[in-house]
Design an enzyme around this catalytic site. Structure first.
Site, mmCIF file in Angstrom:
data_model
loop_
_atom_site.group_PDB
_atom_site.id
_atom_site.type_symbol
_atom_site.label_atom_id
_atom_site.label_comp_id
_atom_site.label_asym_id
_atom_site.label_seq_id
_atom_site.Cartn_x
_atom_site.Cartn_y
_atom_site.Cartn_z
ATOM 1 N N LYS A 91 0.857 -1.188 0.000
ATOM 2 C CA LYS A 91 0.000 0.000 0.000
ATOM 3 C C LYS A 91 0.888 1.230 0.000
ATOM 4 C CE LYS A 91 -4.546 0.859 0.361
ATOM 5 N NZ LYS A 91 -5.635 0.060 -0.218
ATOM 6 N N GLY A 191 -21.286 6.261 4.291
ATOM 7 C CA GLY A 191 -20.364 6.608 3.215
ATOM 8 C C GLY A 191 -20.921 6.140 1.888
ATOM 9 N N VAL A 192 -21.423 7.077 1.089
ATOM 10 C CA VAL A 192 -22.012 6.721 -0.199
ATOM 11 C C VAL A 192 -21.245 7.400 -1.331
ATOM 12 C CG1 VAL A 192 -24.302 6.070 0.584
ATOM 13 C CG2 VAL A 192 -23.804 8.481 0.210
ATOM 14 N N GLY A 193 -19.918 7.250 -1.253
ATOM 15 C CA GLY A 193 -19.046 7.780 -2.294
ATOM 16 C C GLY A 193 -18.838 6.760 -3.386
ATOM 17 N N LYS A 194 -17.566 6.531 -3.746
ATOM 18 C CA LYS A 194 -17.247 5.692 -4.895
ATOM 19 C C LYS A 194 -17.857 4.295 -4.794
ATOM 20 C CE LYS A 194 -12.683 6.256 -5.028
ATOM 21 N NZ LYS A 194 -11.294 6.163 -5.563
ATOM 22 N N VAL A 195 -17.748 3.663 -3.634
ATOM 23 C CA VAL A 195 -18.242 2.294 -3.460
ATOM 24 C C VAL A 195 -19.666 2.269 -2.904
ATOM 25 C CG1 VAL A 195 -17.880 0.092 -2.278
ATOM 26 C CG2 VAL A 195 -15.914 1.382 -3.135
ATOM 27 N N GLY A 196 -19.914 3.077 -1.891
ATOM 28 C CA GLY A 196 -21.200 3.051 -1.208
ATOM 29 C C GLY A 196 -22.383 3.287 -2.117
#
Length: 363
Positions: A91, A191-196
């Site tokens: 990472k 969290g409803v960004g890229k994945v959510g």
């Protein structure tokens, strides 16, 4: 106190002596001209070249950045092992606010540092980095995945990440309620960004009742304008206390499960996309003591890494989706082993991953 390199002594102690350490290599990168400060951590290459994303984040201190790189890279070793990939764990973190300091020059400098590792580390997107960023990094480094289709890549890996989390959630439902569906269940997504946002679509299609929260108002609005039936909680603290919540899905940053949140969880299942959800060792036991079923994060969120790994061999979406579908079976296997061994699912997952890495080292 620091050593001769300026690195905090406690970080070096973590690296060389603690259970969170054991890394093969940690590289500190700096390019004064572009402002780049980065850490690349390779936890293991037992199964193959280390694979993991690049996080771009305004850490409070350099020590926090190093600690995050160590934790995240270790998690990638376990994730890649249980995803059945011939990759170890690595990472990278770039220190700073991406909205303020991200530039083409900085990304190119970062690409040169990754390239200097000669293929021991393959990078991709993570929090704060996107497909367009990987296209820039790839100009200096051929060991870059998560690129755009126009540049020979697979595009956004969040699609399969969300799909994999949904498979883990289905497995959790099967294990706990005897039916692999979320129909009629209330699911809270933090969290409803890229994945959510993709996960919400899967849940609604499956007939779930969905409650969401996010620190970004525009992310919430994008969901509710499209799906007015979705409920919005004021914040994560309110979400985890929602009456009648069946499943809690942490899909933002790590540490969501801690001494403050676990005692007040109303959900019976925790299954989300965020990395390093357990704030510290022992939280997994606290969840088990409260009869909360925890689907290990690095197992269920492996869809994205499955996609970026496939990109190295000529991307095929259907092939990737078939591999990500197996997250359902892997999650059920972990639950079964946990029950048989009388241990939390997180411990069972660790044992399975460590077994695969040990077998690779002995060959």
């Amino acid at each position: 106190m620091t050593d001769v390199t300026g690195a905090p002594v406690d970080v070096l102690h973590t690296l060389f002596h603690s259970d969170q350490g054991g890394h093969e290599q940690v590289v500190i990168c700096q390019d004064r001209a572009s402002g780049l400060k980065a850490v690349i951590a390779l936890h293991s290459t037992a199964l193959g070249p280390a694979l993991g994303g690049t996080r771009f984040y305004p850490y409070a201190s350099e020590a926090d950045a190093v600690a995050d790189a160590l934790n995240l890279s270790r998690g990638m070793s376990y994730k890649n092992a249980l995803a059945g990939l011939d990759h170890g764990g690595g990472k990278a973190v770039i220190i700073g606010d991406p909205e303020k300091i991200k530039s083409e020059e900085l990304l190119l400098a970062y690409g040169r540092f990754v390239a200097s590792l000669g293929g021991r580390y393959v990078t991709a997107c993570d929090v704060g980095t996107y497909v367009a960023d990987m296209d820039v990094v790839a100009r200096e480094c051929r060991w870059t995945t998560g690129r755009s289709p126009e540049n020979g890549g697979a595009g956004d890996s969040s699609v399969l990440t969300a799909f994999g989390v949904f498979q883990g959630m289905r497995a959790s439902a099967q294990h706990l309620w005897g039916d692999p569906t979320l129909r009629g269940r209330k699911v809270g997504v933090a969290g409803v960004g890229k994945v959510g946002r993709h996960l919400v679509e899967h849940l609604l299609s499956d007939g779930a009742e969905v409650v969401i929260t996010d620190v970004r108002e525009e992310s919430l609005r994008a969901i509710t304008e499209l799906h007015p039936e979705v409920t919005v909680a004021a914040d994560t603290d309110a979400l985890i206390r929602t009456e009648g919540l069946d499943v809690y899905a942490p899909c933002a940053l790590g540490g969501a499960l801690n001494d403050d949140t676990v005692p007040v969880l109303t959900a019976k299942v925790v299954c989300g996309a965020a990395n390093n959800q357990l704030a510290h060792p022992g939280v997994e036991k606290d969840l088990a003591d409260r009869s909360v079923l925890y689907a290990p994060d690095y197992v269920v969120n492996a869809g994205g890494v499955i996609q970026v790994a496939d990109e190295l061999h000529g991307f095929d979406f259907d092939r990737c989706k078939a591999k990500a579908t197996k997250i359902f079976d892997t999650t059920l296997e972990i639950f079964a082993r946990a029950k048989a061994d009388g241990i939390p699912p997180a411990a069972a997952a660790d044992r399975l991953a460590e077994q695969r890495m040990a077998e690779a080292r002995s060959r």
